[in-house]
Design a protein around this motif. Structure first.
Motif, PDB file in Angstrom:
ATOM      1  N   TYR A  45     -13.818  -3.887  -5.718  1.00  0.00           N
ATOM      2  CA  TYR A  45     -13.123  -3.303  -4.585  1.00  0.00           C
ATOM      3  C   TYR A  45     -14.051  -3.327  -3.381  1.00  0.00           C
ATOM      4  O   TYR A  45     -15.269  -3.209  -3.514  1.00  0.00           O
ATOM      5  N   GLN A  51     -21.549   3.038  -8.629  1.00  0.00           N
ATOM      6  CA  GLN A  51     -21.978   3.871  -7.496  1.00  0.00           C
ATOM      7  C   GLN A  51     -21.848   3.158  -6.159  1.00  0.00           C
ATOM      8  O   GLN A  51     -22.044   3.765  -5.111  1.00  0.00           O
ATOM      9  N   ARG A  87      -8.442  13.157   3.783  1.00  0.00           N
ATOM     10  CA  ARG A  87      -9.731  13.851   3.862  1.00  0.00           C
ATOM     11  C   ARG A  87      -9.477  15.346   3.812  1.00  0.00           C
ATOM     12  O   ARG A  87      -8.778  15.901   4.652  1.00  0.00           O
ATOM     13  N   PHE A 123     -17.473  -1.792  -4.485  1.00  0.00           N
ATOM     14  CA  PHE A 123     -17.448  -1.035  -5.738  1.00  0.00           C
ATOM     15  C   PHE A 123     -16.975  -1.922  -6.876  1.00  0.00           C
ATOM     16  O   PHE A 123     -15.961  -2.611  -6.769  1.00  0.00           O
ATOM     17  N   SER A 131     -15.402   0.587   6.732  1.00  0.00           N
ATOM     18  CA  SER A 131     -15.915   1.763   7.459  1.00  0.00           C
ATOM     19  C   SER A 131     -14.848   2.847   7.636  1.00  0.00           C
ATOM     20  O   SER A 131     -15.169   4.011   7.848  1.00  0.00           O
ATOM     21  N   LYS A 132     -13.590   2.463   7.547  1.00  0.00           N
ATOM     22  CA  LYS A 132     -12.503   3.447   7.646  1.00  0.00           C
ATOM     23  C   LYS A 132     -12.123   3.998   6.275  1.00  0.00           C
ATOM     24  O   LYS A 132     -11.147   4.723   6.151  1.00  0.00           O
ATOM     25  N   LYS A 133     -12.894   3.667   5.289  1.00  0.00           N
ATOM     26  CA  LYS A 133     -12.722   4.184   3.926  1.00  0.00           C
ATOM     27  C   LYS A 133     -11.548   3.571   3.164  1.00  0.00           C
ATOM     28  O   LYS A 133     -11.196   4.058   2.101  1.00  0.00           O
ATOM     29  N   PHE A 134     -10.935   2.503   3.726  1.00  0.00           N
ATOM     30  CA  PHE A 134      -9.874   1.862   2.958  1.00  0.00           C
ATOM     31  C   PHE A 134     -10.478   1.176   1.738  1.00  0.00           C
ATOM     32  O   PHE A 134     -11.434   0.420   1.855  1.00  0.00           O
ATOM     33  N   LEU A 135      -9.883   1.429   0.581  1.00  0.00           N
ATOM     34  CA  LEU A 135     -10.335   0.819  -0.664  1.00  0.00           C
ATOM     35  C   LEU A 135      -9.398  -0.326  -0.998  1.00  0.00           C
ATOM     36  O   LEU A 135      -8.241  -0.097  -1.348  1.00  0.00           O
ATOM     37  N   PHE A 157      -7.644   9.931  -2.960  1.00  0.00           N
ATOM     38  CA  PHE A 157      -6.892   8.680  -2.923  1.00  0.00           C
ATOM     39  C   PHE A 157      -5.836   8.668  -4.008  1.00  0.00           C
ATOM     40  O   PHE A 157      -6.110   9.061  -5.154  1.00  0.00           O
ATOM     41  N   THR A 216      -4.633  -1.896  -9.048  1.00  0.00           N
ATOM     42  CA  THR A 216      -4.340  -0.582  -8.487  1.00  0.00           C
ATOM     43  C   THR A 216      -4.546  -0.663  -6.991  1.00  0.00           C
ATOM     44  O   THR A 216      -5.628  -1.022  -6.528  1.00  0.00           O
ATOM     45  N   GLN A 254     -14.698  -1.300   0.242  1.00  0.00           N
ATOM     46  CA  GLN A 254     -14.357  -0.125   1.056  1.00  0.00           C
ATOM     47  C   GLN A 254     -14.994  -0.290   2.432  1.00  0.00           C
ATOM     48  O   GLN A 254     -16.207  -0.346   2.566  1.00  0.00           O
ATOM     49  N   PHE A 302      -4.676   1.262  -3.468  1.00  0.00           N
ATOM     50  CA  PHE A 302      -4.960   2.617  -3.009  1.00  0.00           C
ATOM     51  C   PHE A 302      -4.352   2.904  -1.646  1.00  0.00           C
ATOM     52  O   PHE A 302      -4.271   2.024  -0.779  1.00  0.00           O
ATOM     53  N   GLY A 303      -3.928   4.163  -1.481  1.00  0.00           N
ATOM     54  CA  GLY A 303      -3.503   4.633  -0.177  1.00  0.00           C
ATOM     55  C   GLY A 303      -4.714   4.772   0.736  1.00  0.00           C
ATOM     56  O   GLY A 303      -5.855   4.585   0.313  1.00  0.00           O
ATOM     57  N   ALA A 304      -4.441   5.153   1.973  1.00  0.00           N
ATOM     58  CA  ALA A 304      -5.505   5.231   2.977  1.00  0.00           C
ATOM     59  C   ALA A 304      -6.417   6.432   2.784  1.00  0.00           C
ATOM     60  O   ALA A 304      -7.465   6.526   3.414  1.00  0.00           O
ATOM     61  N   GLN A 338       0.822  -1.208   0.000  1.00  0.00           N
ATOM     62  CA  GLN A 338       0.000   0.000   0.000  1.00  0.00           C
ATOM     63  C   GLN A 338       0.857   1.259   0.000  1.00  0.00           C
ATOM     64  O   GLN A 338       1.789   1.385   0.817  1.00  0.00           O
ATOM     65  N   GLN A 348     -13.169  11.211  -3.858  1.00  0.00           N
ATOM     66  CA  GLN A 348     -14.433  10.584  -3.492  1.00  0.00           C
ATOM     67  C   GLN A 348     -15.190  11.492  -2.533  1.00  0.00           C
ATOM     68  O   GLN A 348     -14.670  11.879  -1.486  1.00  0.00           O
ATOM     69  N   GLU A 385     -20.493   8.654  -2.385  1.00  0.00           N
ATOM     70  CA  GLU A 385     -20.392   8.541  -3.844  1.00  0.00           C
ATOM     71  C   GLU A 385     -19.219   7.659  -4.252  1.00  0.00           C
ATOM     72  O   GLU A 385     -18.412   7.246  -3.419  1.00  0.00           O
ATOM     73  N   ALA A 386     -19.134   7.404  -5.537  1.00  0.00           N
ATOM     74  CA  ALA A 386     -18.029   6.604  -6.070  1.00  0.00           C
ATOM     75  C   ALA A 386     -16.783   7.470  -6.233  1.00  0.00           C
ATOM     76  O   ALA A 386     -16.886   8.682  -6.434  1.00  0.00           O
ATOM     77  N   ILE A 416      -8.549  -3.787  -3.245  1.00  0.00           N
ATOM     78  CA  ILE A 416      -8.915  -4.572  -4.409  1.00  0.00           C
ATOM     79  C   ILE A 416      -9.195  -6.015  -3.983  1.00  0.00           C
ATOM     80  O   ILE A 416      -8.521  -6.561  -3.110  1.00  0.00           O
TER      81      ILE A 416
END
Lengths: 110, 113
Positions: free
Chosen positions: B35, B106, A105, B90, B39-43, A87, A98, B37, A100-102, A2, A36, A40-41, B45
């Motif tokens: 993907y 979405q 905000r 997602f 609750s801590k918004k980590f996405l 992100f 891909t 995601q 993603f980083g954390a 990551q 993001q 939303e996406a 894969i």
């Protein structure tokens, strides 16, 4: 692995600038930037492929360093609409993944 | 016309149930992804498909089974749902894999109770 994003969070007033960093311990194939908004996406902002590359549109730009291990996203004269989580996503050679980083905000207030 | 569409948008279900999420893209892309995601918004894969073939499986429990009937569709079936599966899922697609932008659906908010 990551990528590391910093800072974790930023609060700005309208018109202020911000920089978000994304780094990796290894050379990367590419860096992607997404924004993001809540509920939303993620929306694509830009992709960088070449070492030393800089690109941008409007007041949002990004750079990719020569070693292709670090990228920065620059937000200039921020607007309320810039609020959201940013992100960076990184790809290694071979692709199809891909990572993603954390996320960072960003909150812009009037 | 929505580029990447997922259904359903919300899914609330009990532990132990089996559920599916569907994804369709009308962009003509070759590569599709799932993907998660949290609750801590980590996405993170989960899976990557290219031309209907599984390319990446990121050590996801085998309760999760993706299926790609054709290049435009990538569905996700989850067996024996657990509380920890609660997240937003997602779907995304890109034109040709490496170095190309991803378009995200979405999202499907899955809540396991």
């Amino acid at each position: 692995q990551q990528p590391v994003q910093s800072p974790q969070a930023v609060i700005l007033r309208e018109g202020e600038d911000a920089v978000i960093n994304c780094s990796s311990s290894k050379a990367l194939y590419s860096v992607h930037w997404y924004r993001q908004k809540h509920g939303e996406a993620p929306i694509f902002l830009m992709i960088l492929l070449k070492g030393g590359e800089q690109k941008g549109h409007d007041k949002i730009s990004a750079s990719f360093n020569e070693k292709k291990q670090q990228s920065s996203l620059y937000l200039t004269a921020s607007q309320l609409s810039y609020s959201g989580t940013y992100f960076c996503g990184t790809e290694n050679t071979g692709g199809f993944k891909t990572i993603f980083g954390a996320g960072t905000r960003l909150f812009v207030k009037a | 016309d929505t580029a990447v569409s997922q259904t359903p948008k919300y899914l609330v279900t009990q532990m132990g149930n089996d559920k599916s999420i569907k994804c369709e893209q009308n962009l003509g892309h070759d590569t599709m992804y799932w993907y998660k995601q949290d609750s801590k918004k980590f996405l993170k894969i989960m899976f990557s498909y290219n031309n209907k073939e599984l390319i990446i499986n990121e050590t996801v429990p085998n309760r999760f089974s993706p299926k790609s009937p054709d290049k435009a569709h990538l569905n996700l079936h989850i067996n024996s749902l657990e509380l920890g599966d609660s997240a937003v899922y997602f779907c995304a697609s890109s034109q040709a894999g490496p170095g190309t932008e991803a378009f995200f659906g979405q999202g499907t908010r899955l809540t396991v109770v």
